[in-house]
Design an enzyme around this catalytic site. Sequence first.
Site, short mmCIF file in Angstrom:
data_model
loop_
_atom_site.label_atom_id
_atom_site.label_comp_id
_atom_site.label_asym_id
_atom_site.label_seq_id
_atom_site.Cartn_x
_atom_site.Cartn_y
_atom_site.Cartn_z
CG ASP A 172 -0.20 -0.17 2.53
OD1 ASP A 172 1.05 -0.12 2.53
OD2 ASP A 172 -0.88 -0.35 3.56
CG ASP A 389 -9.09 2.12 3.40
OD1 ASP A 389 -7.97 1.84 2.93
OD2 ASP A 389 -9.25 2.61 4.54
CD GLU A 438 -3.49 5.75 3.51
OE1 GLU A 438 -3.30 5.92 4.73
OE2 GLU A 438 -4.12 4.78 3.06
CD GLU A 444 -5.28 6.49 8.62
OE1 GLU A 444 -5.98 5.68 9.24
OE2 GLU A 444 -5.26 6.57 7.37
#
Length: 622
Positions: A172, A389, A438, A444
């Site tokens: 990711d 997501d 992202e 986060e």
Amino acid sequence: MAALAATLVAALLAGTLTAAPARAGSARWTVAAPGSDAPRAEVIHNRAAGTVSLAVSRGDRTVLAPSPLGIRTENADLTGGLRFLGRSDRADVERYTTTVGKRTQRLALFREARFKFVGANGARVDLVVRAARDGLAYRYELLGDYGSVLGEASAFTVPPDSTAWLANHRRDYENPYVQTTAAAADDREYLAPALFDVDGTYLMLAESNLDGRYSGGSLVHDGTGTYHVKLWDQSVLVDGPLATPWRVMVVGGLDTIATSTLVDDLAPPSRLADTSWVHPGQVLWTWLAGGRGAGQSLTRQMGYVDYAAQRGWPYVAVDAGWYFDPQQWDVTDPNWRTNSWMPELVRYARERNVGILVWIHYRDLDTAQERAEWLPTLHEWGVKGVKIDFMDSESQDRLRWYDEILPATAQNQLLVNFHGSNVPKGVHRVWPHVMTMEGVHGAEKSSLTTSHITTLPFTRNVIGSMDYTPMGFHRTRPTSDANELGLSVVFESGLQNLAGTPESYDARPEAVRFLEQVPTVWDETRLLAGRPADNAVFARRSGQRWFLGGSSAGAARTLNVPLDLPAGRWLVELITDGEGGLVRSQRVVRAGDTLPVEVIANGGFAGLACRWRPTITTCDQP
């Protein structure tokens, strides 16, 4: 306009048709954009082996040593045994507009050279090289159906002692950047973009125009300073001729890296005829206040809408937890739409000029039936956008999903924020409703460092909008308050998800005042000062005002900021860290002056600059 375009084309073509003198056993050709500071590519054909390589230089400095090229398919090995057939050149001048980014009005100027080769079995491949003032790119065009792609020989041989800022590969893209050198980096897989300082000339490796026709790529270091392209898939399905994504090399001073739009420039034109419904802006996002406990209820979300309305922020994002657990909730039930409080929240927000954005898991959109259920329903409710997501892959299969979700969200006029995703690779130009992605080790995470934060403007954020989610004032973090506030300018994101709580904003009135004014889309961007992992200072223009943002890593110091602004006198308002919190100060300066700014350890600043007149007392707009 036509005359201007013709002049630009003529200038671009000047000097492109001559080859460098052939050396023993090889032929060499140069491709370069106009200008003494522009980088140059040299394509080298070893006649005996039939191999092709590419070197890059700028001035008298070698940026890339000869690096291998080529592509392998099931039915053709086009990494060697290649015979040269010819070269053709053209110039390309493109004007286009984006909805997000460092500047919305773009002018892309390219010199393009096409090198035609034939393999031992008669397979045809063209190497297409593009040169621009801010960098170079190449791709392969297979002119026949040669079966699935099995890999590339593509690699980048960086001078070994070059400083490098690299992030370990992760599905990711959410790993931190770490400083090392090109040769000393571990022998492992890294993410692109990757940044190198080659004796004062910077090189950033990236990719553009990636979609479901191909597979994502990473960089594998072999221990010597050479970084090899590794495709996500061992076999990339191809049906007919193929143009691969662009392998991108942004080259120049650090200001060139920070302000480059090359990755977007290389992408195809927009596929949306109408973007009148696309509106970037700030977002009140409270997830970092405690996840689902932050208020996934109608009453709490109405309170957030009220607060956003007071601040003039156009959006509230409702994150995970607003709909039932997919294991317990069947969206094929015809009554499922009536089980949600979301339509009531949307109506409440609309009355207060606030739009609602909603989080949704990839698994709820991974089939055509689910997309047909979800997306029109969200549009009917009046939801303005989706935060999708957990895609967590750059395989060809997942990229084909992107190819399906992008037109579907556009058809339903839903803005898009991709999380758990890859990174922008030209998507902002092709699909202007993609506001941000992202693909970053962002707020986060609990393991943030200011050295990583001050590397991001020169790596991840170069290639497109980045949803770092700043302004988490209520959380433990490495940044000072003024540093965190400055990130609203330092970091570019079409949807800037502000991650604080109403209480944390109210405790910082100077931050609120600034955040009520700072936009998320820019007319112009300039790097004023910086060094990856040390500091980054940007000026971004919106209309007649310039917004300033500075972020530093390490000890307290004085940041000496060159005011690279249009000529004249300017009123500059700075927000810095004081003993009792954020403080605002003013000074009148001239363009070209050096502005000293005192910052505390891991500190920074935010600011505004407007044209000074004797009657001007503030840069606030009436």
